[in-house]
Each structure stands twice: as structure tokens, then as C-alpha cells.
Design an enzyme around this catalytic site. Structure first.
Site, short mmCIF file in Angstrom:
data_model
loop_
_atom_site.label_atom_id
_atom_site.label_comp_id
_atom_site.label_asym_id
_atom_site.label_seq_id
_atom_site.Cartn_x
_atom_site.Cartn_y
_atom_site.Cartn_z
N GLY A 154 0.86 -1.20 0.00
CA GLY A 154 0.00 0.00 0.00
C GLY A 154 0.89 1.23 0.00
O GLY A 154 2.05 1.18 -0.39
N ARG A 177 -2.18 -8.41 -1.83
CA ARG A 177 -3.41 -9.05 -2.30
C ARG A 177 -3.52 -8.96 -3.82
O ARG A 177 -3.89 -9.88 -4.50
CB ARG A 177 -4.63 -8.37 -1.68
CG ARG A 177 -5.23 -9.16 -0.53
CD ARG A 177 -6.39 -8.44 0.01
NE ARG A 177 -6.11 -7.00 0.06
CZ ARG A 177 -6.92 -6.10 0.59
NH1 ARG A 177 -8.05 -6.47 1.10
NH2 ARG A 177 -6.61 -4.82 0.61
N ARG A 238 0.87 -4.05 12.30
CA ARG A 238 0.08 -4.27 13.50
C ARG A 238 0.60 -5.50 14.23
O ARG A 238 1.10 -6.44 13.60
CB ARG A 238 -1.39 -4.55 13.13
CG ARG A 238 -2.23 -3.31 12.90
CD ARG A 238 -2.45 -2.52 14.19
NE ARG A 238 -3.26 -1.33 13.97
CZ ARG A 238 -2.77 -0.12 13.67
NH1 ARG A 238 -1.48 0.06 13.54
NH2 ARG A 238 -3.60 0.91 13.52
N GLU A 267 -0.37 -5.45 22.72
CA GLU A 267 0.32 -4.26 23.22
C GLU A 267 -0.62 -3.38 24.04
O GLU A 267 -1.83 -3.39 23.79
CB GLU A 267 0.93 -3.46 22.04
CG GLU A 267 -0.10 -2.84 21.12
CD GLU A 267 0.54 -2.14 19.91
OE1 GLU A 267 1.41 -2.72 19.24
OE2 GLU A 267 0.10 -1.00 19.64
N HIS A 285 5.28 1.34 19.37
CA HIS A 285 4.26 1.79 18.41
C HIS A 285 4.37 3.30 18.13
O HIS A 285 3.44 4.07 18.37
CB HIS A 285 2.85 1.44 18.92
CG HIS A 285 1.82 1.39 17.82
ND1 HIS A 285 0.74 0.55 17.83
CD2 HIS A 285 1.70 2.10 16.67
CE1 HIS A 285 0.01 0.73 16.75
NE2 HIS A 285 0.58 1.68 16.02
N ILE A 286 5.55 3.68 17.60
CA ILE A 286 5.80 5.11 17.38
C ILE A 286 6.12 5.43 15.92
O ILE A 286 6.67 6.49 15.62
CB ILE A 286 6.96 5.62 18.28
CG1 ILE A 286 8.24 4.78 18.08
CG2 ILE A 286 6.55 5.63 19.74
CD1 ILE A 286 9.49 5.41 18.69
C1 DGY Z 1 -1.80 3.99 12.49
O1 DGY Z 1 -2.03 5.11 12.05
O2 DGY Z 1 -2.45 2.99 12.16
C2 DGY Z 1 -0.66 3.89 13.44
O3 DGY Z 1 -0.33 2.58 13.70
C3 DGY Z 1 -1.01 4.61 14.73
O4 DGY Z 1 -1.96 3.87 15.41
#
Ligand code: DGY
Length: 327
Positions: A154, A177, A238, A267, A285-286
Site C-alpha cells: 500500500g 493481495r 500491527r 500491546e 508503536h511510534i
Molecule cells: C496507524 O495510524 O495505524 C498507526 O499505527 C497509529 O496507530
């Protein structure tokens, strides 16, 4: 005045702007609401600005019949049950595009950190263990000229591919996909391959695929076994896409060289097996966390709420077409 909930702390300017349109129930002390608390705070609210920590599903929607718009301050929206939102006539929105380049920067940085053992060697230095230079101390693997594998081509995947192909002379292979347009493949010098070839050929594999039932544990023991022992694995998508336990074991047994994770199953709890593995880079998650990008995400989530609740068109809807079909 229309009432909304802002379910987590956000920038003061964003709250201020929302307050010019709505009666805002803000969560300024940033408590993570339990499901019951979320339902209670949503009573009488027409809209909510959420982050990935609030789950909006059929139960929440049924308990909050006045809700019309759920605006996620994230591009990923696996915390929303979109089918349930559509069935309840609720518009769901997210924040694509504004975080693409920032997240791609971070994904590339994590991949480089894993390949060149940056955090692992820093920990060694901080522990006071560095006594002399040595020819094979923390030797990693090259990024320039290597084969970059992207799972999920993507916008962010393409951003990482662009950095690899144009900045570091990498050969880019990807699995998705569906194939991306030929002009994008040409511009990124990227070749579509099946998942087995991606796993077998990539020197550095980066995961940028959305989380879904289909992508749950897309990288587990079987997939890790197909990778090169010199390869690295990076996940900025994720938690739950990688089987964290299988990854920790593969790293410990040297079945792949190194990994970098910004996201974790369950998390902010991180599986203890990962915490004791040396050859892994772990960040909380930054990937989208620059000041400018987080502001842009908050503002876009606010734009969506304001437009959708004041008779306008939300700029980045997820299920607008489904809602139209349903009408
Ligand atoms: C998103 O934008 O999906 C990032 O992971 C922040 O949550």
C-alpha cells in the site's frame, strides 16, 4: 449543540477547534476506558474521536444509538468492526496519507537498525562491555544493494520500497493481495512475487500489511523457517501479524539474523520472550510519531468529525460507499 467524545488526550489546538463546533467531552487525563466506561461516556454523543485503543463493535454501537460518526486517529482501523458500523448506519473514518512518509521513514530506520545491530550494540556499550575494537564485533548485513521484501504494497509499503530502490540501490520484491499498477512497479523497480518467493528471497523483509483475520500470524514458525538465516524481519503494521513467540524462538535459534518490531500482539504488553532476545529492536508503536505528523493525524480526524456532523463530506471515510449502498 451536538455532543462528541474525544476518547484519549489530543493536542490542545485540536480540542479547541472541536469545541467551536461541538460540546466536547474530553479525556484529558488520558485514561484508557474499559468497554463499560466507553459506552457510558458515549451516551448522548453523536461522534467520537478514537485511537487504536478503543474498540467500536456491534455491542458498543447497540449501546450507543445516538452515535453517527467514529473518527479514528490512525490509518489502521482494526479496532473498528466496519460491517457493524455500516449496519448501524455509522460513518467510520481514518487518517491515511498524512502519515505515509513518516511511517515509511521509521520502517526503513527500524530495518536498518536490525540489519546493522544498532540497538543491540548500543546496549552492549551501555553495559560497559566494550573493551576493544574487534574485526567481527557486531557484524551485521548490508542494506545497500540487498533484496528488500515488502509484504503489503500500500502507500506505506511503496514509501519503504522507494527508499530502498532509489536511496539504497536495493532490489525490491513484494507480495500483496493484488499487483500494483505497472507504472508504480516500474518507478520502484519492484517485482511482484508469491509469498513463498518473498520469504525465500528477501534479505530484509518488512511487513506493512493491514491486520485482519487473514493476516493474523501471517509470519509464524513455518514462514520464519522459509527465510534466509541471514535475513531480518521488520513489522511496522500491527501486532498479531507476527507470531511473537515463534519469532523469539527463531531469533534465539539463529534461524533468522535479527528483527525489529514497533507493534505487538496484546500491546502495550510485550511478550516476555521478546524482551530477553538480544537481536531484536523493540519500539513502542511510534512509527507515525513525529510532532508534525501526529498533529496532521489529529487535525484530519477532527476534519472528518466536523464535516460529517455539520452536513459536509468527510475527507477520508472508510465505509461511505457501503453506507450509500445500504441507504
Ligand atoms: C496507524 O495510524 O495505524 C498507526 O499505527 C497509529 O496507530
Amino acid at each position: 449543540m451536538t455532543a462528541i467524545l474525544v476518547s484519549r488526550a489530543v493536542f490542545a489546538q485540536t480540542l479547541q477547534r472541536l469545541r467551536t463546533h461541538f460540546e466536547v467531552d474530553a479525556n484529558e487525563d488520558d485514561t484508557i476506558f474499559s468497554r463499560a466506561q466507553l459506552i457510558q461516556r458515549l451516551q448522548g454523543k453523536a461522534g467520537v474521536l478514537t485511537t487504536g485503543s478503543e474498540r467500536i463493535d456491534a455491542q458498543v454501537l447497540a449501546a450507543c444509538p445516538q452515535l453517527r460518526v467514529v473518527a479514528n486517529m490512525a490509518v489502521g482501523y482494526n479496532n473498528f468492526d466496519i460491517a457493524a458500523c455500516t449496519a448501524a448506519g455509522v460513518l467510520a473514518t481514518n487518517t491515511p496519507d498524512v502519515l505515509t512518509e513518516t511511517t515509511a521513514d521509521f520502517g526503513f530506520a527500524l530495518m536498518m537498525a536490525a540489519a546493522r545491530r544498532i540497538t543491540e550494540s548500543e546496549h552492549f556499550l551501555r553495559r560497559g562491555e566494550w573493551k576493544k575494537w574487534c574485526y567481527d564485533m557486531f557484524t551485521g548485513s548490508d542494506v545497500h544493494g540487498a533484496t528488500l521484501g515488502i509484504l503489503g504494497m500500500g502507500r506505506i509499503g511503496q514509501g519503504i520500497a522507494r527508499r530502498g530502490a532509489l536511496g539504497f540501490g536495493m532490489t525490491v520484491i513484494y507480495h500483496n493481495r493484488s499487483r500494483v499498477a505497472p507504472e508504480i512497479e516500474r518507478a520502484l523497480n519492484a517485482r511482484y512475487v508469491d509469498k513463498a518467493e518473498l520469504l525465500a528471497q528477501a534479505d530484509h523483509l518488512v511487513l506493512v500489511v493491514p491486520y485482519s483475520a487473514q493476516s493474523h500470524h501471517a509470519i509464524g514458525a513455518a514462514e520464519l523457517a522459509q527465510m534466509k538465516p541471514t535475513a531480518t524481519l521488520t513489522n511496522v503494521a500491527r501486532g498479531g501479524i507476527v507470531d511473537d513467540v515463534a519469532l523469539a524462538q527463531a531469533l534465539r535459534e539463529g534461524r533468522i539474523a535479527a528483527a525489529a518490531l514497533d507493534v505487538f500482539e496484546g500491546e502495550p504488553t510485550v511478550h516476555p520472550d521478546l524482551l530477553t532476545v538480544p537481536n531484536i529492536v523493540l519500539t513502542p508503536h511510534i512509527a507515525s510519531a513525529t510532532g508534525a505528523t501526529r498533529r496532521a493525524m489529529a487535525e484530519l480526524a477532527a476534519d472528518n468529525l466536523i464535516a460529517a456532523l455539520t452536513g459536509g463530506t468527510a475527507p477520508t471515510p472508510i465505509n461511505a460507499a457501503d453506507l450509500l449502498r445500504r441507504a
